[in-house]
Design a protein around this motif. Structure first.
Motif, PDB file in Angstrom:
ATOM      1  N   LYS A  86       0.843  -1.211   0.000  1.00 34.84           N
ATOM      2  CA  LYS A  86       0.000   0.000   0.000  1.00 34.84           C
ATOM      3  C   LYS A  86       0.868   1.247   0.000  1.00 34.84           C
ATOM      4  O   LYS A  86       0.631   2.188  -0.768  1.00 34.84           O
ATOM      5  N   GLU A  87       1.896   1.266   0.832  1.00 33.31           N
ATOM      6  CA  GLU A  87       2.799   2.421   0.891  1.00 33.31           C
ATOM      7  C   GLU A  87       3.533   2.619  -0.436  1.00 33.31           C
ATOM      8  O   GLU A  87       3.671   3.737  -0.918  1.00 33.31           O
ATOM      9  N   LEU A  88       4.004   1.532  -1.026  1.00 35.34           N
ATOM     10  CA  LEU A  88       4.708   1.637  -2.302  1.00 35.34           C
ATOM     11  C   LEU A  88       3.775   2.152  -3.393  1.00 35.34           C
ATOM     12  O   LEU A  88       4.174   2.982  -4.214  1.00 35.34           O
ATOM     13  N   ASN A  89       2.525   1.685  -3.389  1.00 36.31           N
ATOM     14  CA  ASN A  89       1.559   2.137  -4.390  1.00 36.31           C
ATOM     15  C   ASN A  89       1.153   3.594  -4.188  1.00 36.31           C
ATOM     16  O   ASN A  89       0.881   4.304  -5.145  1.00 36.31           O
ATOM     17  N   GLU A  90       1.111   4.030  -2.933  1.00 40.17           N
ATOM     18  CA  GLU A  90       0.735   5.412  -2.645  1.00 40.17           C
ATOM     19  C   GLU A  90       1.871   6.387  -2.928  1.00 40.17           C
ATOM     20  O   GLU A  90       1.649   7.584  -3.056  1.00 40.17           O
ATOM     21  N   HIS A  91       3.099   5.892  -3.028  1.00 42.54           N
ATOM     22  CA  HIS A  91       4.273   6.747  -3.265  1.00 42.54           C
ATOM     23  C   HIS A  91       5.118   6.169  -4.395  1.00 42.54           C
ATOM     24  O   HIS A  91       6.305   5.903  -4.205  1.00 42.54           O
TER      25      HIS A  91
END
Length: 148
Positions: A86-91
């Motif tokens: 989720k963090e990688l997809n959001e950034h």
């Protein structure tokens, strides 16, 4: 309800460096794997993009090894793989430091190029037009080396 991740990508990257510092055998294991298998990529042609069955199997074994270390790291910092994704997809545009190195290696073309360059560096050969100072081919990348 899913737990909210409280880590920024910078904090993830720093936590990963700390994890590698505390587990120096991981970097050695990765370097040993690359040194042992890089000869199999000596003839890999980047323009073709595809690898042989043998090369694909080496890549799969490498990704499995990295995933095991990644899962251990996530357990250490008590974060789920879903939270990381989720963090990688959001950034997506952020540079993720040493985590980027892991992510790049899961891509076959990036892995095969690195392995071919690693083989060439062990043989003392630099491909025309490629940067001789590219430390990623030798495993000396500051982004992967603990404490860098």
């Amino acid at each position: 309800a899913e737990a909210t991740c409280c880590f920024s990508m910078h904090v993830w990257a720093q936590a990963y460096i700390t994890y590698l510092d505390k587990n120096p055998g991981i970097v050695r294991k990765v370097a040993d794997f690359e040194a042992f298998h890089c000869k199999q990529f000596a003839e890999w042609d980047e323009r073709r993009g595809e690898g042989t069955l043998e090369q694909t199997e080496v890549h799969r074994a490498f990704v499995d090894m990295l995933e095991n270390h990644l899962w251990d790291f996530l357990n250490t910092i008590q974060v789920s793989p879903e939270q990381l994704c989720k963090e990688l997809n959001e950034h997506p545009d952020e540079h993720h430091g040493p985590l980027s190195v892991l992510l790049d290696r899961s891509d076959f073309r990036m892995f095969a190029r690195r392995m071919r360059l690693r083989n060439d560096s062990m043989q003392g050969y630099i491909h025309p037009g490629e940067d001789e100072s590219d430390d990623s081919a030798t495993g000396d990348s500051a982004e992967f080396r603990p404490g860098a």
